[in-house]
Design a protein around this motif. Structure first.
Motif, short mmCIF file in Angstrom:
data_model
loop_
_atom_site.label_atom_id
_atom_site.label_comp_id
_atom_site.label_asym_id
_atom_site.label_seq_id
_atom_site.Cartn_x
_atom_site.Cartn_y
_atom_site.Cartn_z
N PRO A 48 0.74 -1.23 0.06
CA PRO A 48 0.13 0.06 -0.14
C PRO A 48 0.84 1.14 0.10
N VAL A 49 0.47 2.21 -0.80
CA VAL A 49 1.15 3.59 -0.69
C VAL A 49 0.79 4.46 0.34
N VAL A 50 1.94 4.41 1.30
CA VAL A 50 1.81 5.40 2.49
C VAL A 50 2.77 6.12 2.70
N ASP A 51 2.54 7.14 3.52
CA ASP A 51 3.46 8.16 3.90
C ASP A 51 4.28 8.91 2.82
N LEU A 52 3.31 9.14 1.68
CA LEU A 52 3.70 10.16 0.62
C LEU A 52 3.69 11.69 1.04
N PRO A 53 4.43 12.44 0.62
CA PRO A 53 4.44 13.84 0.91
C PRO A 53 3.03 14.42 0.72
N ILE A 54 2.55 15.39 1.59
CA ILE A 54 1.36 16.10 1.65
C ILE A 54 0.98 16.84 0.10
N ASP A 55 2.24 17.26 -0.22
CA ASP A 55 2.33 18.16 -1.46
C ASP A 55 1.79 17.11 -2.80
N LEU A 56 2.52 16.03 -2.88
CA LEU A 56 2.30 14.97 -3.71
C LEU A 56 0.96 14.63 -3.56
N LEU A 57 0.27 14.16 -2.46
CA LEU A 57 -0.89 13.68 -2.29
C LEU A 57 -1.94 14.79 -2.97
N ASP A 58 -1.69 15.97 -2.72
CA ASP A 58 -2.49 17.14 -3.34
C ASP A 58 -2.49 16.96 -4.89
N ILE A 59 -1.56 17.00 -5.59
CA ILE A 59 -1.25 16.55 -7.16
C ILE A 59 -2.19 15.42 -7.19
N ILE A 60 -1.94 14.21 -6.74
CA ILE A 60 -2.46 13.00 -7.08
C ILE A 60 -4.18 13.42 -7.02
N VAL A 61 -4.61 13.99 -6.05
CA VAL A 61 -6.02 14.09 -5.85
C VAL A 61 -6.47 15.20 -7.12
N ALA A 62 -5.84 16.27 -7.06
CA ALA A 62 -6.10 17.22 -8.31
C ALA A 62 -6.30 16.46 -9.50
N ASP A 63 -5.14 15.56 -9.84
CA ASP A 63 -5.12 14.87 -11.33
C ASP A 63 -6.53 13.97 -11.15
N SER A 64 -6.73 13.26 -10.20
CA SER A 64 -7.90 12.26 -10.11
C SER A 64 -9.28 13.02 -10.38
N ASN A 65 -9.21 14.33 -9.94
CA ASN A 65 -10.36 15.17 -10.14
C ASN A 65 -10.50 15.61 -11.30
N GLY A 66 -9.70 15.70 -12.27
CA GLY A 66 -9.84 16.02 -13.44
C GLY A 66 -9.26 17.54 -13.54
N THR A 67 -8.34 17.87 -12.52
CA THR A 67 -8.25 19.67 -12.76
C THR A 67 -7.51 19.82 -14.18
N ILE A 68 -7.83 21.11 -14.55
CA ILE A 68 -7.51 21.47 -15.93
C ILE A 68 -6.23 22.55 -15.47
N TYR A 69 -5.07 22.24 -16.20
CA TYR A 69 -4.12 23.32 -16.06
C TYR A 69 -3.58 24.18 -17.39
N PRO A 70 -3.66 25.38 -17.26
CA PRO A 70 -3.25 25.97 -18.37
C PRO A 70 -1.72 25.64 -18.96
N ARG A 71 -1.71 25.67 -20.35
CA ARG A 71 -0.44 25.23 -20.62
C ARG A 71 0.67 26.62 -20.86
N LEU A 72 1.67 26.39 -19.86
CA LEU A 72 2.33 27.78 -19.76
C LEU A 72 3.56 28.02 -20.83
#
Length: 193
Positions: A169-193
């Protein structure tokens, strides 16, 4: 989707001001694979004398399955990007993942592995190892992804990242990485810079 709808969606990501200032913004998001597939995203980063490789494997729901972060001595970026793909492909094969989508934000690495471009001589041994690793995956596809849709792998590739390898099981990931994973899973749209 209209520009106003995109602005509304992106407000939660604090990028509204950027969207208002730009008329021709392109957008991207992390696409989830089909149910039977896993998606591997890889990246390499250069930071002074230390370089980093990172990758993450997620299932069709976006849930993390395995991840890696490796520090290496300085080397050419195209070789590092190919090494990240190699480590990710080996991890997927080790996990028995026969249906794997591999993504990298390195167009050079993707085109070299796909035999669109000629392999730089320094990367020839890595390319041979990648082909061996991909042979162990029954059904795979390699494609280029924009950097903005590859943020989890980018996070893991930073030489300052504190993980080495994480399995289920994936445990103890940094909170910043978990935030990215959740945003990706929710289909967050990013501007292409």
């Amino acid at each position: 989707m209209s520009r106003n709808e995109l602005v509304r969606i992106c407000r939660s990501n604090s990028i509204e001001s950027y969207l208002q200032d730009s008329k021709d913004v392109q957008y991207c998001s992390r696409d989830k694979p089909l149910i039977q597939f896993f998606k591997l995203n890889t990246n390499a980063a250069i930071d002074g004398d230390t370089d980093g490789l990172g990758g993450i494997i997620r299932d069709s729901s976006g849930k993390e399955f395995a991840a890696f972060s490796v520090k290496l001595p300085a080397e050419a970026i195209h070789v590092l990007e190919m090494k990240a793909i190699l480590l990710g492909a080996r991890l997927a094969a080790e996990k028995g993942l026969t249906y794997t989508l591999l993504e990298s934000d390195s167009l050079t690495a993707v085109n070299v592995i796909s035999e669109v471009w000629t392999c730089p001589w320094k990367a020839i041994p890595v390319l041979a190892d990648i082909r061996d690793a991909l042979f162990c995956l029954n059904n795979w596809k390699l494609s280029h992804v924009w950097r903005e849709a590859n943020t989890a792998a980018d996070f893991l590739s930073k030489p300052t990242c504190c993980i080495k390898r994480v399995d289920i099981p994936v445990v103890d990931l940094p909170i910043d990485l978990l935030d990215i994973i959740v945003a990706d899973s929710n289909g967050t749209i990013y501007p292409r810079l």
